[in-house]
Write a protein that holds these residues in place. Sequence first.
Motif, PDB file in Angstrom:
ATOM      1  N   LEU A  25      67.314  55.173 -18.201  1.00  0.00           N
ATOM      2  CA  LEU A  25      68.216  56.050 -18.949  1.00  0.00           C
ATOM      3  C   LEU A  25      67.893  56.038 -20.432  1.00  0.00           C
ATOM      4  O   LEU A  25      67.860  57.077 -21.088  1.00  0.00           O
ATOM      5  CB  LEU A  25      69.671  55.618 -18.740  1.00  0.00           C
ATOM      6  CG  LEU A  25      70.320  55.930 -17.394  1.00  0.00           C
ATOM      7  CD1 LEU A  25      71.707  55.297 -17.331  1.00  0.00           C
ATOM      8  CD2 LEU A  25      70.419  57.437 -17.164  1.00  0.00           C
ATOM      9  N   ASP A  26      67.677  54.838 -20.958  1.00  0.00           N
ATOM     10  CA  ASP A  26      67.417  54.670 -22.388  1.00  0.00           C
ATOM     11  C   ASP A  26      66.719  53.328 -22.586  1.00  0.00           C
ATOM     12  O   ASP A  26      67.369  52.279 -22.521  1.00  0.00           O
ATOM     13  CB  ASP A  26      68.732  54.701 -23.164  1.00  0.00           C
ATOM     14  CG  ASP A  26      68.527  54.606 -24.671  1.00  0.00           C
ATOM     15  OD1 ASP A  26      67.508  54.044 -25.112  1.00  0.00           O
ATOM     16  OD2 ASP A  26      69.398  55.096 -25.406  1.00  0.00           O
ATOM     17  N   PRO A  27      65.408  53.336 -22.787  1.00  0.00           N
ATOM     18  CA  PRO A  27      64.661  52.076 -22.900  1.00  0.00           C
ATOM     19  C   PRO A  27      65.227  51.108 -23.939  1.00  0.00           C
ATOM     20  O   PRO A  27      65.295  49.903 -23.687  1.00  0.00           O
ATOM     21  CB  PRO A  27      63.248  52.542 -23.279  1.00  0.00           C
ATOM     22  CG  PRO A  27      63.147  53.904 -22.685  1.00  0.00           C
ATOM     23  CD  PRO A  27      64.507  54.509 -22.846  1.00  0.00           C
ATOM     24  N   MET A  28      65.646  51.617 -25.087  1.00  0.00           N
ATOM     25  CA  MET A  28      66.172  50.734 -26.123  1.00  0.00           C
ATOM     26  C   MET A  28      67.488  50.092 -25.684  1.00  0.00           C
ATOM     27  O   MET A  28      67.727  48.908 -25.917  1.00  0.00           O
ATOM     28  CB  MET A  28      66.371  51.508 -27.429  1.00  0.00           C
ATOM     29  CG  MET A  28      65.079  51.965 -28.075  1.00  0.00           C
ATOM     30  SD  MET A  28      63.915  50.594 -28.371  1.00  0.00           S
ATOM     31  CE  MET A  28      64.846  49.622 -29.547  1.00  0.00           C
ATOM     32  N   VAL A  49      77.844  52.721 -26.957  1.00  0.00           N
ATOM     33  CA  VAL A  49      78.689  53.432 -27.928  1.00  0.00           C
ATOM     34  C   VAL A  49      78.089  53.337 -29.326  1.00  0.00           C
ATOM     35  O   VAL A  49      78.036  54.326 -30.071  1.00  0.00           O
ATOM     36  CB  VAL A  49      80.125  52.863 -27.921  1.00  0.00           C
ATOM     37  CG1 VAL A  49      80.906  53.371 -29.129  1.00  0.00           C
ATOM     38  CG2 VAL A  49      80.842  53.251 -26.639  1.00  0.00           C
ATOM     39  N   LEU A  50      77.626  52.152 -29.683  1.00  0.00           N
ATOM     40  CA  LEU A  50      77.038  51.964 -31.010  1.00  0.00           C
ATOM     41  C   LEU A  50      75.775  52.805 -31.192  1.00  0.00           C
ATOM     42  O   LEU A  50      75.495  53.301 -32.288  1.00  0.00           O
ATOM     43  CB  LEU A  50      76.711  50.481 -31.231  1.00  0.00           C
ATOM     44  CG  LEU A  50      77.919  49.541 -31.342  1.00  0.00           C
ATOM     45  CD1 LEU A  50      77.452  48.094 -31.431  1.00  0.00           C
ATOM     46  CD2 LEU A  50      78.761  49.900 -32.565  1.00  0.00           C
ATOM     47  N   MET A  51      75.025  52.984 -30.100  1.00  0.00           N
ATOM     48  CA  MET A  51      73.771  53.723 -30.180  1.00  0.00           C
ATOM     49  C   MET A  51      73.963  55.232 -30.046  1.00  0.00           C
ATOM     50  O   MET A  51      73.270  56.012 -30.697  1.00  0.00           O
ATOM     51  CB  MET A  51      72.800  53.229 -29.097  1.00  0.00           C
ATOM     52  CG  MET A  51      72.347  51.796 -29.279  1.00  0.00           C
ATOM     53  SD  MET A  51      71.257  51.225 -27.938  1.00  0.00           S
ATOM     54  CE  MET A  51      69.794  52.194 -28.252  1.00  0.00           C
ATOM     55  N   HIS A  52      74.907  55.638 -29.177  1.00  0.00           N
ATOM     56  CA  HIS A  52      75.007  57.059 -28.838  1.00  0.00           C
ATOM     57  C   HIS A  52      76.407  57.650 -28.941  1.00  0.00           C
ATOM     58  O   HIS A  52      76.581  58.848 -28.729  1.00  0.00           O
ATOM     59  CB  HIS A  52      74.498  57.287 -27.412  1.00  0.00           C
ATOM     60  CG  HIS A  52      73.112  56.782 -27.178  1.00  0.00           C
ATOM     61  ND1 HIS A  52      72.002  57.339 -27.780  1.00  0.00           N
ATOM     62  CD2 HIS A  52      72.648  55.750 -26.425  1.00  0.00           C
ATOM     63  CE1 HIS A  52      70.918  56.686 -27.399  1.00  0.00           C
ATOM     64  NE2 HIS A  52      71.280  55.716 -26.589  1.00  0.00           N
ATOM     65  N   GLY A  53      77.397  56.820 -29.212  1.00  0.00           N
ATOM     66  CA  GLY A  53      78.759  57.325 -29.216  1.00  0.00           C
ATOM     67  C   GLY A  53      79.308  57.397 -27.798  1.00  0.00           C
ATOM     68  O   GLY A  53      78.678  56.954 -26.843  1.00  0.00           O
ATOM     69  N   GLY A  54      80.475  57.985 -27.656  1.00  0.00           N
ATOM     70  CA  GLY A  54      81.120  58.041 -26.345  1.00  0.00           C
ATOM     71  C   GLY A  54      80.686  59.231 -25.518  1.00  0.00           C
ATOM     72  O   GLY A  54      81.501  60.088 -25.173  1.00  0.00           O
ATOM     73  N   ASN A  55      79.407  59.297 -25.174  1.00  0.00           N
ATOM     74  CA  ASN A  55      78.913  60.417 -24.371  1.00  0.00           C
ATOM     75  C   ASN A  55      78.940  60.091 -22.879  1.00  0.00           C
ATOM     76  O   ASN A  55      79.411  59.035 -22.456  1.00  0.00           O
ATOM     77  CB  ASN A  55      77.498  60.812 -24.817  1.00  0.00           C
ATOM     78  CG  ASN A  55      76.502  59.661 -24.683  1.00  0.00           C
ATOM     79  OD1 ASN A  55      76.807  58.619 -24.099  1.00  0.00           O
ATOM     80  ND2 ASN A  55      75.317  59.844 -25.226  1.00  0.00           N
ATOM     81  N   GLY A  56      78.405  61.005 -22.075  1.00  0.00           N
ATOM     82  CA  GLY A  56      78.408  60.812 -20.629  1.00  0.00           C
ATOM     83  C   GLY A  56      77.634  59.583 -20.194  1.00  0.00           C
ATOM     84  O   GLY A  56      78.015  58.905 -19.231  1.00  0.00           O
TER      85      GLY A  56
END
Length: 198
Positions: free
Chosen positions: A116-119, A154-161
């Motif tokens: 989904l997101d390597p980092m 949340v810290l990286m992308h906010g409250g998204n899906g």
Amino acid sequence: MQIAIALVAAYLLGSVPFAMISSKLFGLADPRTYGSGNPGATNVLRSGNKKAALVTLIGDALKGWAAVFIAQRMGFSDNVIGLVALAVFLGHLYPIFLKFKGGKGVATAAGVLIALDPMLGLAVAGTWLFMAYAFRYSSLAAVVAAAMAPVISVLMHGGNGQTVVVGILGMALIGKHWQNIQRLMAGQESKIGSKKKA
């Protein structure tokens, strides 16, 4: 129809029991018959065979990663990819091939997160590694990493899906470790590498 097929395929992939496969390959007993009885890498490690545990770990992580990666390459929307991520994870937790009694999902969740997101995946894996190294409890490391995963998202992308999916994964992981949490609180949990019941 294509989405339904993708979800079923992801669930079936998640149901592939690499703990059982690696145990057979290395001539080990069924991992459900010793230690915690959990068909996962940590319990296979209790057999004393590190190679079998590593194969289990890699296999469980790869199936989580592969399901999400393939869904991404097929051009599905983020929402569908999130459902695929949940399907492969639930397949590991409740595999049809083991009468719906599967592992606790740590490695599979790690594979899902990395896809989904390597980092994000690496940050959560780093949390697990730090806790495991510092305290030598796989279950404690898993619970802390699961709790931190949505926070990091949340810290990286906010409250998204994606954060919602990560939160569901985290809650499910913590739920699967409930007995471990009770043993940790009672001082009865076995440490990493222990051959005693955990």
